[in-house]
Scaffold this motif. Structure first.
Motif, PDB file in Angstrom:
ATOM      1  N   ASN A  14       0.799  -1.226   0.000  1.00 50.87           N
ATOM      2  CA  ASN A  14       0.000   0.000   0.000  1.00 50.87           C
ATOM      3  C   ASN A  14       0.834   1.279   0.000  1.00 50.87           C
ATOM      4  O   ASN A  14       0.394   2.314  -0.501  1.00 50.87           O
ATOM      5  CB  ASN A  14      -0.943   0.019   1.213  1.00 50.87           C
ATOM      6  N   ALA A  15       2.047   1.213   0.571  1.00 51.10           N
ATOM      7  CA  ALA A  15       2.895   2.409   0.649  1.00 51.10           C
ATOM      8  C   ALA A  15       3.216   2.966  -0.744  1.00 51.10           C
ATOM      9  O   ALA A  15       3.459   4.172  -0.905  1.00 51.10           O
ATOM     10  CB  ALA A  15       4.175   2.107   1.400  1.00 51.10           C
ATOM     11  N   LEU A  16       3.204   2.093  -1.739  1.00 54.54           N
ATOM     12  CA  LEU A  16       3.528   2.527  -3.098  1.00 54.54           C
ATOM     13  C   LEU A  16       2.415   3.355  -3.735  1.00 54.54           C
ATOM     14  O   LEU A  16       2.591   3.899  -4.825  1.00 54.54           O
ATOM     15  CB  LEU A  16       3.849   1.317  -3.974  1.00 54.54           C
ATOM     16  N   ASN A  17       1.255   3.439  -3.058  1.00 50.91           N
ATOM     17  CA  ASN A  17       0.169   4.300  -3.533  1.00 50.91           C
ATOM     18  C   ASN A  17       0.605   5.755  -3.621  1.00 50.91           C
ATOM     19  O   ASN A  17       0.021   6.548  -4.363  1.00 50.91           O
ATOM     20  CB  ASN A  17      -1.044   4.194  -2.610  1.00 50.91           C
ATOM     21  N   LEU A  18       1.627   6.117  -2.828  1.00 50.08           N
ATOM     22  CA  LEU A  18       2.126   7.496  -2.834  1.00 50.08           C
ATOM     23  C   LEU A  18       2.525   7.949  -4.232  1.00 50.08           C
ATOM     24  O   LEU A  18       2.415   9.127  -4.569  1.00 50.08           O
ATOM     25  CB  LEU A  18       3.332   7.625  -1.887  1.00 50.08           C
ATOM     26  N   PHE A  19       2.981   7.001  -5.050  1.00 52.84           N
ATOM     27  CA  PHE A  19       3.505   7.373  -6.360  1.00 52.84           C
ATOM     28  C   PHE A  19       2.415   7.746  -7.356  1.00 52.84           C
ATOM     29  O   PHE A  19       2.717   8.223  -8.451  1.00 52.84           O
ATOM     30  CB  PHE A  19       4.378   6.233  -6.915  1.00 52.84           C
ATOM     31  N   GLN A  20       1.167   7.551  -6.989  1.00 51.62           N
ATOM     32  CA  GLN A  20       0.104   7.998  -7.882  1.00 51.62           C
ATOM     33  C   GLN A  20      -0.153   9.495  -7.746  1.00 51.62           C
ATOM     34  O   GLN A  20      -0.758  10.109  -8.630  1.00 51.62           O
ATOM     35  CB  GLN A  20      -1.193   7.235  -7.584  1.00 51.62           C
ATOM     36  N   TYR A  21       0.327  10.098  -6.647  1.00 51.74           N
ATOM     37  CA  TYR A  21       0.022  11.499  -6.363  1.00 51.74           C
ATOM     38  C   TYR A  21       1.053  12.421  -7.023  1.00 51.74           C
ATOM     39  O   TYR A  21       2.257  12.316  -6.760  1.00 51.74           O
ATOM     40  CB  TYR A  21      -0.032  11.748  -4.866  1.00 51.74           C
ATOM     41  N   ILE A  22       0.556  13.332  -7.829  1.00 46.16           N
ATOM     42  CA  ILE A  22       1.434  14.283  -8.511  1.00 46.16           C
ATOM     43  C   ILE A  22       2.179  15.147  -7.505  1.00 46.16           C
ATOM     44  O   ILE A  22       3.360  15.468  -7.700  1.00 46.16           O
ATOM     45  CB  ILE A  22       0.607  15.159  -9.479  1.00 46.16           C
ATOM     46  N   THR A  23       1.509  15.542  -6.432  1.00 41.51           N
ATOM     47  CA  THR A  23       2.151  16.405  -5.431  1.00 41.51           C
ATOM     48  C   THR A  23       3.362  15.717  -4.803  1.00 41.51           C
ATOM     49  O   THR A  23       4.416  16.330  -4.632  1.00 41.51           O
ATOM     50  CB  THR A  23       1.147  16.783  -4.334  1.00 41.51           C
ATOM     51  N   PHE A  24       3.228  14.434  -4.479  1.00 42.97           N
ATOM     52  CA  PHE A  24       4.344  13.683  -3.883  1.00 42.97           C
ATOM     53  C   PHE A  24       5.510  13.588  -4.854  1.00 42.97           C
ATOM     54  O   PHE A  24       6.674  13.812  -4.486  1.00 42.97           O
ATOM     55  CB  PHE A  24       3.872  12.278  -3.483  1.00 42.97           C
ATOM     56  N   ARG A  25       5.197  13.292  -6.117  1.00 43.00           N
ATOM     57  CA  ARG A  25       6.265  13.134  -7.104  1.00 43.00           C
ATOM     58  C   ARG A  25       6.894  14.475  -7.465  1.00 43.00           C
ATOM     59  O   ARG A  25       8.077  14.542  -7.812  1.00 43.00           O
ATOM     60  CB  ARG A  25       5.722  12.423  -8.347  1.00 43.00           C
ATOM     61  N   THR A  26       6.125  15.556  -7.361  1.00 42.54           N
ATOM     62  CA  THR A  26       6.680  16.885  -7.609  1.00 42.54           C
ATOM     63  C   THR A  26       7.700  17.251  -6.539  1.00 42.54           C
ATOM     64  O   THR A  26       8.785  17.771  -6.838  1.00 42.54           O
ATOM     65  CB  THR A  26       5.561  17.940  -7.647  1.00 42.54           C
ATOM     66  N   ILE A  27       7.348  16.970  -5.286  1.00 42.22           N
ATOM     67  CA  ILE A  27       8.301  17.219  -4.187  1.00 42.22           C
ATOM     68  C   ILE A  27       9.550  16.374  -4.387  1.00 42.22           C
ATOM     69  O   ILE A  27      10.682  16.846  -4.208  1.00 42.22           O
ATOM     70  CB  ILE A  27       7.645  16.923  -2.829  1.00 42.22           C
ATOM     71  N   GLY A  28       9.362  15.110  -4.769  1.00 41.55           N
ATOM     72  CA  GLY A  28      10.499  14.233  -5.013  1.00 41.55           C
ATOM     73  C   GLY A  28      11.387  14.757  -6.133  1.00 41.55           C
ATOM     74  O   GLY A  28      12.624  14.755  -6.012  1.00 41.55           O
ATOM     75  N   ALA A  29      10.779  15.238  -7.224  1.00 37.90           N
ATOM     76  CA  ALA A  29      11.553  15.768  -8.347  1.00 37.90           C
ATOM     77  C   ALA A  29      12.305  17.035  -7.954  1.00 37.90           C
ATOM     78  O   ALA A  29      13.465  17.235  -8.353  1.00 37.90           O
ATOM     79  CB  ALA A  29      10.626  16.048  -9.528  1.00 37.90           C
TER      80      ALA A  29
END
Length: 366
Positions: A14-29
């Motif tokens: 379930n933790a991998l659900n984070l990668f569906q969120y654009i906001t999370f991936r934007t912070i990561g980028a």
């Protein structure tokens, strides 16, 4: 890559659900781009110093402010290579690589970066500030822009809300279908923005600050444009898939912030055409895809002012034989008036912040 590889496994973890969120991936980028800048920056600067050391680094304009010949001579150029690397890497890691808009903006950025790289290389080899002939650069930029226009006109997810439509800030549901005029319009936006950023890149940190603020503003705009509920609530056109450009904008912000660490006054490295042309082209493409081209002119108003100052100066001199400014672009005018370089830079940043707030306000005031 992370999205495409890890999100499909979210049904098992379930933790991998984070990668569906654009906001999370934007912070990561953003954080990845910033970290890469800090890691690669010193090594790249040393490499550029070695490669350009014998030639004396960035060629300085003979007709520019005389202090530049003393203070900036020997500073290496082509630092924009760092910006491109720190955008491309995080985008490939954090963005949805099945999104066509990501590839349009990324490939356009790389192509304009190559044009700038060639221009910088010619300047260094010939030891003058002329570089590649302007007509050649313009033809290459125009060709790339025409390809961008064709792709945008003929591809849009789900055949909803196609490109070729001009939106107007402060007005709901008022649009202009550009038809075939969309092709020259794309050239105007992409080539114009690219060269406007390049004109602004004349003082330490002057161009990268407004570019970072513009990218941050369009991270918000891209997210709202690509979210059907937010777009409907705000009364702006919904563009399916445009939300993924938020990740790209985040990478731009991180890369710009990291580069500013080395480019702030007094600069350790100059951006060069390789960075300025690439950043401007990226911003122009994002403005087109989100259909906020007019807002791009507002948020990136510093670039518009710098460009207009050159146009006014040239037109005035040719028509009446007089100069409006002591020197163009306008930041040199203030230099010759006696303003300290850091004062000019910070005041231009302040204006850029104000313009960014005005541009973002157009999302709500309709």
């Amino acid at each position: 890559m992370f999205y495409n590889l890890l999100y499909p496994l979210s049904s098992h973890w379930n933790a991998l659900n984070l990668f569906q969120y654009i906001t999370f991936r934007t912070i990561g980028a953003t954080l990845t781009a910033l970290l890469l800048s800090f890691l690669l920056g010193p090594k790249l600067i040393r490499t550029l110093q070695v490669l350009q050391g014998k030639g004396g680094g960035q060629p300085i304009r003979d007709d520019g402010p005389q202090r530049h010949l003393l203070e900036k001579k020997g500073t290496p150029t082509m630092g924009g290579t760092l910006i491109i690397l720190c955008i491309a890497g995080p985008v490939l890691l954090w963005a949805d690589l099945t999104n066509v808009y990501i590839w349009v903006v990324l490939l356009t950025t790389l192509c304009f970066g190559l044009i700038g790289f060639w221009d910088d290389a010619v300047k260094l080899i010939k030891r003058n500030s002329k570089g590649v002939p302007g007509r050649t650069r313009f033809l290459l930029q125009t060709g790339i822009s025409l390809i961008v226009a064709y792709v945008l006109l003929h591809y849009y997810p789900g055949h909803r809300n196609p490109m070729g439509i001009l939106s107007f800030p402060f007005f709901k549901y008022i649009y202009l279908n550009l038809g075939w005029f969309y092709y020259p319009f794309v050239i105007l936006v992409v080539v114009g923005t690219s060269n406007a950023v390049n004109l602004t890149d004349g003082l330490d940190g002057l161009a990268i600050g407004p570019a970072m603020l513009t990218a941050a503003s369009f991270a918000v705009i891209a997210y709202m444009t690509g979210h059907v509920h937010f777009a409907n609530y705000l009364g702006i056109r919904y563009v399916a898939g445009a939300g993924e450009l938020t990740v790209f904008c985040g990478a731009m912000v991180g890369a710009a912030l990291g580069f500013l660490w080395f480019n702030t006054y007094p600069a350790q490295v100059f951006m060069g055409d390789v960075g300025a042309l690439a950043l401007g082209a990226a911003l122009g493409c994002i403005g087109l895809i989100t259909q906020h081209e007019i807002v791009l002119m507002v948020v990136g108003g510093i670039f518009v002012i710098e460009t207009l100052s050159v146009i006014v100066q040239v037109a005035s001199f040719k028509l009446v034989g007089k100069r409006v400014f002591r020197m163009a672009p306008i930041h040199h005018h203030f230099e010759l008036k006696g303003w300290a370089e850091p004062k000019i830079i910070v005041r231009f940043w302040i204006i850029s912040i104000i313009l960014a707030l005005v541009g973002l306000s157009t999302l709500k005031i309709r």
